[in-house]
Design a protein around this motif. Structure first.
Motif, PDB file in Angstrom:
ATOM      1  N   ASN A  62       0.805  -1.221   0.000  1.00  0.00           N
ATOM      2  CA  ASN A  62       0.000   0.000   0.000  1.00  0.00           C
ATOM      3  C   ASN A  62       0.842   1.277   0.000  1.00  0.00           C
ATOM      4  O   ASN A  62       0.321   2.363  -0.220  1.00  0.00           O
ATOM      5  N   LEU A  63       2.136   1.137   0.251  1.00  0.00           N
ATOM      6  CA  LEU A  63       3.018   2.294   0.334  1.00  0.00           C
ATOM      7  C   LEU A  63       3.500   2.680  -1.066  1.00  0.00           C
ATOM      8  O   LEU A  63       4.087   1.860  -1.776  1.00  0.00           O
ATOM      9  N   LEU A  64       3.212   3.898  -1.489  1.00  0.00           N
ATOM     10  CA  LEU A  64       3.654   4.358  -2.808  1.00  0.00           C
ATOM     11  C   LEU A  64       5.045   4.955  -2.746  1.00  0.00           C
ATOM     12  O   LEU A  64       5.921   4.602  -3.532  1.00  0.00           O
ATOM     13  N   SER A  65       5.269   5.897  -1.842  1.00  0.00           N
ATOM     14  CA  SER A  65       6.590   6.494  -1.671  1.00  0.00           C
ATOM     15  C   SER A  65       6.686   7.071  -0.270  1.00  0.00           C
ATOM     16  O   SER A  65       5.672   7.234   0.414  1.00  0.00           O
ATOM     17  N   LEU A  66       7.910   7.396   0.110  1.00  0.00           N
ATOM     18  CA  LEU A  66       8.136   7.926   1.448  1.00  0.00           C
ATOM     19  C   LEU A  66       9.366   8.809   1.389  1.00  0.00           C
ATOM     20  O   LEU A  66      10.424   8.364   0.944  1.00  0.00           O
ATOM     21  N   GLY A  67       9.252  10.043   1.785  1.00  0.00           N
ATOM     22  CA  GLY A  67      10.389  10.948   1.719  1.00  0.00           C
ATOM     23  C   GLY A  67      10.621  11.436   0.300  1.00  0.00           C
ATOM     24  O   GLY A  67       9.699  11.558  -0.493  1.00  0.00           O
ATOM     25  N   SER A  68      11.883  11.699  -0.027  1.00  0.00           N
ATOM     26  CA  SER A  68      12.248  12.184  -1.355  1.00  0.00           C
ATOM     27  C   SER A  68      12.976  11.094  -2.124  1.00  0.00           C
ATOM     28  O   SER A  68      13.921  10.501  -1.613  1.00  0.00           O
ATOM     29  N   CYS A  69      12.552  10.855  -3.350  1.00  0.00           N
ATOM     30  CA  CYS A  69      13.203   9.853  -4.187  1.00  0.00           C
ATOM     31  C   CYS A  69      14.517  10.443  -4.692  1.00  0.00           C
ATOM     32  O   CYS A  69      14.543  11.472  -5.353  1.00  0.00           O
ATOM     33  N   VAL A  70      15.621   9.781  -4.369  1.00  0.00           N
ATOM     34  CA  VAL A  70      16.948  10.249  -4.745  1.00  0.00           C
ATOM     35  C   VAL A  70      17.389   9.631  -6.062  1.00  0.00           C
ATOM     36  O   VAL A  70      18.044  10.269  -6.869  1.00  0.00           O
ATOM     37  N   GLY A  71      17.037   8.390  -6.295  1.00  0.00           N
ATOM     38  CA  GLY A  71      17.456   7.712  -7.516  1.00  0.00           C
ATOM     39  C   GLY A  71      16.838   6.345  -7.592  1.00  0.00           C
ATOM     40  O   GLY A  71      15.980   5.980  -6.781  1.00  0.00           O
ATOM     41  N   LYS A  72      17.284   5.588  -8.592  1.00  0.00           N
ATOM     42  CA  LYS A  72      16.739   4.246  -8.755  1.00  0.00           C
ATOM     43  C   LYS A  72      17.824   3.299  -9.222  1.00  0.00           C
ATOM     44  O   LYS A  72      18.833   3.701  -9.808  1.00  0.00           O
ATOM     45  N   PHE A  73      17.607   2.026  -8.946  1.00  0.00           N
ATOM     46  CA  PHE A  73      18.490   0.974  -9.428  1.00  0.00           C
ATOM     47  C   PHE A  73      17.897   0.415 -10.711  1.00  0.00           C
ATOM     48  O   PHE A  73      16.705   0.130 -10.791  1.00  0.00           O
ATOM     49  N   THR A  74      18.743   0.248 -11.715  1.00  0.00           N
ATOM     50  CA  THR A  74      18.291  -0.316 -12.978  1.00  0.00           C
ATOM     51  C   THR A  74      18.230  -1.831 -12.854  1.00  0.00           C
ATOM     52  O   THR A  74      18.653  -2.406 -11.854  1.00  0.00           O
ATOM     53  N   LYS A  75      17.730  -2.475 -13.886  1.00  0.00           N
ATOM     54  CA  LYS A  75      17.658  -3.939 -13.890  1.00  0.00           C
ATOM     55  C   LYS A  75      19.042  -4.566 -13.832  1.00  0.00           C
ATOM     56  O   LYS A  75      19.214  -5.660 -13.302  1.00  0.00           O
ATOM     57  N   SER A  76      20.043  -3.878 -14.384  1.00  0.00           N
ATOM     58  CA  SER A  76      21.412  -4.403 -14.365  1.00  0.00           C
ATOM     59  C   SER A  76      22.138  -4.091 -13.061  1.00  0.00           C
ATOM     60  O   SER A  76      23.292  -4.472 -12.890  1.00  0.00           O
ATOM     61  N   GLY A  77      21.496  -3.363 -12.137  1.00  0.00           N
ATOM     62  CA  GLY A  77      22.079  -3.098 -10.832  1.00  0.00           C
ATOM     63  C   GLY A  77      22.806  -1.774 -10.721  1.00  0.00           C
ATOM     64  O   GLY A  77      23.389  -1.479  -9.679  1.00  0.00           O
ATOM     65  N   LYS A  78      22.789  -0.956 -11.759  1.00  0.00           N
ATOM     66  CA  LYS A  78      23.435   0.352 -11.692  1.00  0.00           C
ATOM     67  C   LYS A  78      22.504   1.329 -10.989  1.00  0.00           C
ATOM     68  O   LYS A  78      21.292   1.186 -11.028  1.00  0.00           O
ATOM     69  N   PHE A  79      23.101   2.345 -10.376  1.00  0.00           N
ATOM     70  CA  PHE A  79      22.317   3.363  -9.678  1.00  0.00           C
ATOM     71  C   PHE A  79      22.301   4.646 -10.490  1.00  0.00           C
ATOM     72  O   PHE A  79      23.343   5.129 -10.915  1.00  0.00           O
ATOM     73  N   HIS A  80      21.127   5.199 -10.718  1.00  0.00           N
ATOM     74  CA  HIS A  80      20.954   6.453 -11.446  1.00  0.00           C
ATOM     75  C   HIS A  80      20.321   7.489 -10.529  1.00  0.00           C
ATOM     76  O   HIS A  80      19.284   7.233  -9.927  1.00  0.00           O
ATOM     77  N   LEU A  81      20.950   8.660 -10.450  1.00  0.00           N
ATOM     78  CA  LEU A  81      20.359   9.764  -9.697  1.00  0.00           C
ATOM     79  C   LEU A  81      19.206  10.358 -10.492  1.00  0.00           C
ATOM     80  O   LEU A  81      19.261  10.431 -11.719  1.00  0.00           O
ATOM     81  N   LEU A  82      18.185  10.780  -9.796  1.00  0.00           N
ATOM     82  CA  LEU A  82      17.052  11.446 -10.422  1.00  0.00           C
ATOM     83  C   LEU A  82      17.100  12.932 -10.095  1.00  0.00           C
ATOM     84  O   LEU A  82      17.763  13.363  -9.143  1.00  0.00           O
ATOM     85  N   ILE A  83      16.371  13.719 -10.858  1.00  0.00           N
ATOM     86  CA  ILE A  83      16.379  15.171 -10.686  1.00  0.00           C
ATOM     87  C   ILE A  83      15.823  15.579  -9.323  1.00  0.00           C
ATOM     88  O   ILE A  83      16.141  16.658  -8.822  1.00  0.00           O
ATOM     89  N   THR A  84      15.058  14.706  -8.690  1.00  0.00           N
ATOM     90  CA  THR A  84      14.524  15.022  -7.363  1.00  0.00           C
ATOM     91  C   THR A  84      15.625  15.083  -6.305  1.00  0.00           C
ATOM     92  O   THR A  84      15.397  15.603  -5.212  1.00  0.00           O
ATOM     93  N   ALA A  85      16.817  14.591  -6.619  1.00  0.00           N
ATOM     94  CA  ALA A  85      17.950  14.667  -5.694  1.00  0.00           C
ATOM     95  C   ALA A  85      18.644  16.019  -5.749  1.00  0.00           C
ATOM     96  O   ALA A  85      19.522  16.299  -4.925  1.00  0.00           O
ATOM     97  N   LEU A  86      18.254  16.857  -6.689  1.00  0.00           N
ATOM     98  CA  LEU A  86      18.935  18.142  -6.877  1.00  0.00           C
ATOM     99  C   LEU A  86      18.878  19.026  -5.637  1.00  0.00           C
ATOM    100  O   LEU A  86      19.854  19.705  -5.311  1.00  0.00           O
ATOM    101  N   ASP A  87      17.759  19.006  -4.926  1.00  0.00           N
ATOM    102  CA  ASP A  87      17.635  19.835  -3.720  1.00  0.00           C
ATOM    103  C   ASP A  87      18.640  19.434  -2.641  1.00  0.00           C
ATOM    104  O   ASP A  87      19.004  20.255  -1.799  1.00  0.00           O
ATOM    105  N   TYR A  88      19.086  18.198  -2.660  1.00  0.00           N
ATOM    106  CA  TYR A  88      20.046  17.729  -1.659  1.00  0.00           C
ATOM    107  C   TYR A  88      21.476  17.809  -2.160  1.00  0.00           C
ATOM    108  O   TYR A  88      22.411  17.883  -1.368  1.00  0.00           O
ATOM    109  N   LEU A  89      21.674  17.812  -3.474  1.00  0.00           N
ATOM    110  CA  LEU A  89      23.014  17.935  -4.038  1.00  0.00           C
ATOM    111  C   LEU A  89      23.490  19.388  -4.071  1.00  0.00           C
ATOM    112  O   LEU A  89      24.660  19.669  -3.813  1.00  0.00           O
TER     113      LEU A  89
END
Length: 175
Positions: A62-89
């Motif tokens: 039932n949980l959609l999201s919590l806090g700020s989304c910083v990035g995501k892991f791809t299917k191959s296991g790499k980490f990609h930063l998302l633009i929502t991380a800009l406020d913290y960078l």
């Protein structure tokens, strides 16, 4: 919502360190409370521990999201930063580039930053280092990778790339 594994923490912190360096510690140990990174559906969230404890009563499905989304892991296991991380960078960025007003729109549309569009650059930016892109009024617009080191940027012709566009692979200079 679960804590990150050691391997996931390493990937997330390595990516963040490209942009903010040693200031990654400041994201976790903040004076206004304790914050942490959590994984939910291949996305990494930056959340206060107080809010995380309150959300523990909600079922995972039932949980959609919590806090700020910083990035995501791809299917191959790499980490990609998302633009929502800009406020913290942006507050902790080591290397910054400021754009002229006529170059802001082209950057926001996803194009590379040319030397003719740069207004200022912080000193000693290494090649392929993560940079935060600002407008002339110090508003963070995005982030990308530098395709030239700082002395290389000064000697380039105006039509050459200086920073990769957001969401693309880091630009390699073409002579």
């Amino acid at each position: 919502m679960r804590p990150l594994t050691e391997e996931e923490v390493k990937k997330v912190f390595e990516k963040l360190a490209k942009y903010i360096g040693e200031n990654v510690k400041l994201l976790v140990d903040r004076p206004d409370g304790s914050y942490c990174f959590r994984l939910h559906k291949d996305r990494v969230y930056y959340v206060s521990e107080e809010l995380m404890k309150k959300a523990s009563n909600v079922q995972r499905k039932n949980l959609l999201s919590l806090g700020s989304c910083v990035g995501k892991f791809t299917k191959s296991g790499k980490f990609h930063l998302l633009i929502t991380a800009l406020d913290y960078l942006a507050p902790y960025a080591k290397y910054k580039m400021w754009l002229k007003p006529n170059a802001e729109q082209t950057f926001l549309y996803g194009n590379h930053v040319l030397k003719s569009g740069l207004s200022r650059v912080t000193e000693n930016v290494p090649q392929y280092q993560g940079v935060v892109i600002y407008s002339m009024s110090d508003m963070p617009l995005g982030f990308g990778g530098s395709s030239q080191d700082h002395p290389g940027v000064q000697t380039r012709r105006p039509q050459h790339h200086c920073s990769a566009a957001p969401g693309r692979h880091w630009g390699v200079p073409q002579d």
